[in-house]
Scaffold this motif. Structure first.
Motif, PDB file in Angstrom:
ATOM      1  N   ILE A   1       0.825  -1.215   0.000  1.00 32.77           N
ATOM      2  CA  ILE A   1       0.000   0.000   0.000  1.00 32.77           C
ATOM      3  C   ILE A   1       0.859   1.264   0.000  1.00 32.77           C
ATOM      4  CG2 ILE A   1      -0.221   0.020   2.529  1.00 32.77           C
ATOM      5  CD1 ILE A   1      -3.115   1.040   2.111  1.00 32.77           C
ATOM      6  N   SER A   2       2.020   1.188   0.621  1.00 34.21           N
ATOM      7  CA  SER A   2       2.903   2.359   0.676  1.00 34.21           C
ATOM      8  C   SER A   2       3.595   2.624  -0.655  1.00 34.21           C
ATOM      9  CB  SER A   2       3.966   2.169   1.767  1.00 34.21           C
ATOM     10  OG  SER A   2       4.796   1.066   1.450  1.00 34.21           O
ATOM     11  N   GLU A   3       3.527   1.667  -1.592  1.00 38.96           N
ATOM     12  CA  GLU A   3       4.179   1.817  -2.897  1.00 38.96           C
ATOM     13  C   GLU A   3       3.181   2.004  -4.029  1.00 38.96           C
ATOM     14  OE1 GLU A   3       7.209   2.245  -3.920  1.00 38.96           O
ATOM     15  OE2 GLU A   3       8.115   2.169  -1.929  1.00 38.96           O
ATOM     16  N   ILE A   4       1.904   2.273  -3.689  1.00 43.41           N
ATOM     17  CA  ILE A   4       0.898   2.496  -4.730  1.00 43.41           C
ATOM     18  C   ILE A   4       0.980   3.924  -5.253  1.00 43.41           C
ATOM     19  CG2 ILE A   4      -1.581   2.628  -5.214  1.00 43.41           C
ATOM     20  CD1 ILE A   4      -1.985   0.325  -3.227  1.00 43.41           C
ATOM     21  N   SER A   5       1.080   4.904  -4.352  1.00 44.36           N
ATOM     22  CA  SER A   5       1.089   6.314  -4.759  1.00 44.36           C
ATOM     23  C   SER A   5       1.771   7.163  -3.694  1.00 44.36           C
ATOM     24  CB  SER A   5      -0.345   6.805  -4.973  1.00 44.36           C
ATOM     25  OG  SER A   5      -0.370   8.198  -5.242  1.00 44.36           O
ATOM     26  N   HIS A   6       2.239   8.344  -4.114  1.00 41.71           N
ATOM     27  CA  HIS A   6       2.764   9.301  -3.146  1.00 41.71           C
ATOM     28  C   HIS A   6       1.632   9.868  -2.292  1.00 41.71           C
ATOM     29  CE1 HIS A   6       6.314   9.230  -5.810  1.00 41.71           C
ATOM     30  NE2 HIS A   6       6.984   9.637  -4.738  1.00 41.71           N
TER      31      HIS A   6
ATOM     32  N   GLU B   1       5.017   7.449 -10.872  1.00 40.61           N
ATOM     33  CA  GLU B   1       4.156   8.638 -10.981  1.00 40.61           C
ATOM     34  C   GLU B   1       4.952   9.852 -11.486  1.00 40.61           C
ATOM     35  OE1 GLU B   1       0.671   8.257  -7.647  1.00 40.61           O
ATOM     36  OE2 GLU B   1       2.625   8.966  -6.953  1.00 40.61           O
ATOM     37  N   PRO B   2       4.518  10.471 -12.596  1.00 43.32           N
ATOM     38  CA  PRO B   2       5.167  11.723 -13.018  1.00 43.32           C
ATOM     39  C   PRO B   2       4.968  12.825 -11.980  1.00 43.32           C
ATOM     40  CG  PRO B   2       3.937  10.741 -14.835  1.00 43.32           C
ATOM     41  CD  PRO B   2       3.571   9.974 -13.593  1.00 43.32           C
ATOM     42  N   GLU B   3       3.790  12.877 -11.385  1.00 42.44           N
ATOM     43  CA  GLU B   3       3.490  13.817 -10.312  1.00 42.44           C
ATOM     44  C   GLU B   3       2.832  13.042  -9.169  1.00 42.44           C
ATOM     45  OE1 GLU B   3       4.314  16.922 -10.115  1.00 42.44           O
ATOM     46  OE2 GLU B   3       5.092  17.093 -12.180  1.00 42.44           O
ATOM     47  N   PRO B   4       3.113  13.423  -7.916  1.00 39.14           N
ATOM     48  CA  PRO B   4       2.502  12.718  -6.780  1.00 39.14           C
ATOM     49  C   PRO B   4       0.984  12.642  -6.904  1.00 39.14           C
ATOM     50  CG  PRO B   4       4.202  14.205  -6.007  1.00 39.14           C
ATOM     51  CD  PRO B   4       4.028  14.499  -7.478  1.00 39.14           C
ATOM     52  N   GLY B   5       0.435  11.446  -6.759  1.00 41.14           N
ATOM     53  CA  GLY B   5      -1.009  11.260  -6.803  1.00 41.14           C
ATOM     54  C   GLY B   5      -1.536  10.873  -8.173  1.00 41.14           C
TER      55      GLY B   5
ATOM     56  N   GLY C   1      -3.689   6.079 -16.539  1.00 39.51           N
ATOM     57  CA  GLY C   1      -3.205   5.944 -17.914  1.00 39.51           C
ATOM     58  C   GLY C   1      -1.930   6.725 -18.151  1.00 39.51           C
ATOM     59  N   LEU C   2      -1.847   7.929 -17.575  1.00 41.18           N
ATOM     60  CA  LEU C   2      -0.649   8.741 -17.722  1.00 41.18           C
ATOM     61  C   LEU C   2       0.555   8.058 -17.060  1.00 41.18           C
ATOM     62  CD1 LEU C   2       0.739  11.411 -18.526  1.00 41.18           C
ATOM     63  CD2 LEU C   2       0.022  12.335 -16.292  1.00 41.18           C
ATOM     64  N   VAL C   3       0.317   7.478 -15.903  1.00 44.34           N
ATOM     65  CA  VAL C   3       1.397   6.769 -15.194  1.00 44.34           C
ATOM     66  C   VAL C   3       1.940   5.646 -16.067  1.00 44.34           C
ATOM     67  CG1 VAL C   3       1.984   5.377 -13.171  1.00 44.34           C
ATOM     68  CG2 VAL C   3       0.438   7.329 -12.927  1.00 44.34           C
TER      69      VAL C   3
ATOM     70  N   GLN D   1       8.119   3.811 -18.471  1.00 41.37           N
ATOM     71  CA  GLN D   1       9.516   3.531 -18.814  1.00 41.37           C
ATOM     72  C   GLN D   1      10.414   4.736 -18.508  1.00 41.37           C
ATOM     73  OE1 GLN D   1      10.754   0.737 -19.445  1.00 41.37           O
ATOM     74  NE2 GLN D   1       9.022  -0.528 -20.109  1.00 41.37           N
ATOM     75  N   GLU D   2       9.909   5.930 -18.809  1.00 34.93           N
ATOM     76  CA  GLU D   2      10.681   7.150 -18.538  1.00 34.93           C
ATOM     77  C   GLU D   2      10.936   7.322 -17.042  1.00 34.93           C
ATOM     78  OE1 GLU D   2       9.841  11.954 -18.761  1.00 34.93           O
ATOM     79  OE2 GLU D   2       8.901  10.638 -20.262  1.00 34.93           O
ATOM     80  N   MET D   3       9.893   7.121 -16.237  1.00 34.23           N
ATOM     81  CA  MET D   3      10.038   7.274 -14.788  1.00 34.23           C
ATOM     82  C   MET D   3      10.919   6.174 -14.192  1.00 34.23           C
ATOM     83  SD  MET D   3       8.523  10.056 -14.291  1.00 34.23           S
ATOM     84  CE  MET D   3       8.722  10.061 -12.508  1.00 34.23           C
ATOM     85  N   ALA D   4      10.816   4.976 -14.762  1.00 39.80           N
ATOM     86  CA  ALA D   4      11.657   3.870 -14.285  1.00 39.80           C
ATOM     87  C   ALA D   4      13.128   4.165 -14.562  1.00 39.80           C
ATOM     88  CB  ALA D   4      11.242   2.561 -14.952  1.00 39.80           C
ATOM     89  N   GLN D   5      13.405   4.752 -15.705  1.00 34.82           N
ATOM     90  CA  GLN D   5      14.785   5.117 -16.029  1.00 34.82           C
ATOM     91  C   GLN D   5      15.315   6.135 -15.033  1.00 34.82           C
ATOM     92  OE1 GLN D   5      16.907   3.802 -18.103  1.00 34.82           O
ATOM     93  NE2 GLN D   5      18.520   5.273 -17.573  1.00 34.82           N
ATOM     94  N   ARG D   6      14.490   7.112 -14.662  1.00 35.99           N
ATOM     95  CA  ARG D   6      14.895   8.104 -13.653  1.00 35.99           C
ATOM     96  C   ARG D   6      15.198   7.415 -12.320  1.00 35.99           C
ATOM     97  NH1 ARG D   6      10.712  13.258 -14.122  1.00 35.99           N
ATOM     98  NH2 ARG D   6      10.935  13.629 -16.375  1.00 35.99           N
ATOM     99  N   TRP D   7      14.354   6.479 -11.947  1.00 40.23           N
ATOM    100  CA  TRP D   7      14.541   5.760 -10.685  1.00 40.23           C
ATOM    101  C   TRP D   7      15.859   4.987 -10.703  1.00 40.23           C
ATOM    102  CZ3 TRP D   7      14.994   0.632  -9.072  1.00 40.23           C
ATOM    103  CH2 TRP D   7      14.782   0.405  -7.712  1.00 40.23           C
ATOM    104  N   ARG D   8      16.144   4.334 -11.840  1.00 44.99           N
ATOM    105  CA  ARG D   8      17.391   3.563 -11.938  1.00 44.99           C
ATOM    106  C   ARG D   8      18.607   4.480 -11.841  1.00 44.99           C
ATOM    107  NH1 ARG D   8      14.191   0.655 -15.846  1.00 44.99           N
ATOM    108  NH2 ARG D   8      15.049   1.891 -17.574  1.00 44.99           N
ATOM    109  N   GLU D   9      18.511   5.641 -12.457  1.00 49.89           N
ATOM    110  CA  GLU D   9      19.629   6.599 -12.393  1.00 49.89           C
ATOM    111  C   GLU D   9      19.851   7.092 -10.964  1.00 49.89           C
ATOM    112  OE1 GLU D   9      18.461   9.562 -15.189  1.00 49.89           O
ATOM    113  OE2 GLU D   9      19.010   8.358 -16.963  1.00 49.89           O
TER     114      GLU D   9
END
Length: 336
Positions: free
Chosen positions: A223-228, A266-270, A277-279, A284-292
């Motif tokens: 539940i803590s990893e679903i959304s900010h 999430e591109p933006e919290p929430g 759909g936006l998430v 892939q873009e957000m995952a790349q940021r996380w990996r970096e």
């Protein structure tokens, strides 16, 4: 019978004679002795082990597996090892066992397999309320329901061969417990990487999170990893059967667990609550940021570790008198 000789437990005449020469003829329960098949009977066989009376091996003691007639295991004049099961009866006859030897060697083999963390395969021969039963090296093993793949109904596994990992091997308590789920997770983990985005299906929802099926194994989206944003309950966000894009944030092969996140996508919290759909579009873009970020964090930790090692090496050369005289302020820059 042939299966036993193929396993390398038979004797040549010379080996048999040598064993008899060494044996002192004091027969005790628990001893393993050489013997030769003297005669086959419907309910067992007579065995010459050098005692004053031919010993007897009952049909049920001929193998760890079911035996319908002695010819399946033994042949006349065959020489092999036998376990002395009981003392002499009133007629001076000893009772022997092959099953007990196989039983001991089977436990030895499964202990070794567990030590090697091997994956074994076995066919489900029974289902009960608690799980499923299989045979490993002739021993009965139990797969708890919680360790059966959630992709299949328990009843559908009857007669199927499953990959399994060992959870518990306890000869004293006669407990052999295995995991189907852990074997699947390990196999799947070999194909997965932390930071990878995968598509999964919601298979179950609990107050603490959702279980997501990814390629036949279950990962937990806590539940803590679903959304900010704060989530009151996962039921407000997901339904069973929903298809999601999730990111793998941890792979624990030893415990057979996969931890997932949509929060990190999430591109933006929430956004996971407002615009799923936006998430998924930006996943892939957000995952790349996380990996970096993770790589940068790891690099920082490596630098800190290297710095600490250099400081430790440097302090070794400070003489004891200097250490005693050093003030807290002087030591502060060298403290990590």
């Amino acid at each position: 019978m042939g299966s036993q000789q193929k396993a390398g437990v038979g004797f040549t005449h010379e080996e048999f004679a040598a064993l008899l020469d060494r044996y002192d003829y004091r027969f005790s329960p628990g001893d393993v002795v050489p013997g030769t098949v003297f005669a086959l009977e419907p309910k067992g066989a007579l065995i010459d082990i050098g005692a004053k009376t031919a010993a007897f091996i009952p049909l049920q003691e001929m193998s760890i597996n079911r035996v319908d007639n002695p010819e399946e295991i033994l042949q006349a004049d065959e020489m092999r090892e036998f376990f002395i099961l009981s003392e002499e009866n009133e007629e001076g006859q000893l009772t022997l066992s092959i099953r007990r030897i196989e039983y001991m060697r089977s436990w030895e083999r499964v202990r070794q397999l567990q030590k090697e963390d091997a994956t074994v395969r076995a066919v489900v021969f029974a289902i009960n309320r608690g799980g499923a039963l299989v045979r490993i090296e002739g021993l009965r093993g139990f797969i708890p329901g919680s360790h059966i793949s959630t992709r299949h109904a328990k009843e559908d596994l009857m007669g199927q061969e499953l990959p399994l990992k060992f959870l518990e091997v306890d000869e004293e308590r006669n407990r052999l417990v295995l995991s189907h789920r852990r074997a699947l997770v390990e196999r799947q983990m070999n194909k997965l990487e932390t930071g990878e985005v995968v598509i999964g299906t919601v298979r179950g929802i609990k107050p603490y999170g959702a279980f997501i099926d990814i390629g036949g194994v279950s990962g937990l989206l806590h539940i803590s990893e679903i959304s900010h944003d704060h989530i009151e309950t996962p039921h407000n966000v997901f339904s069973v059967g929903d298809e999601l894009k999730v990111m793998i944030i941890d792979l624990d092969a030893d415990r057979g667990r996969i931890s997932l996140s949509t929060k990190q996508l999430e591109p933006e919290p929430g956004d996971m609550v407002r615009d799923r759909g936006l998430v998924f579009e930006k996943a892939q873009e957000m995952a790349q940021r996380w990996r970096e970020k993770q790589a940068a964090k790891l690099a920082g930790l490596t630098e800190e570790t290297e710095g600490a090692e250099e400081v430790a090496e440097g302090t070794e050369v400070i003489e004891e008198a200097e250490v005693v005289a050093a003030t807290e302020e002087e030591l502060a820059p060298a403290t990590v």
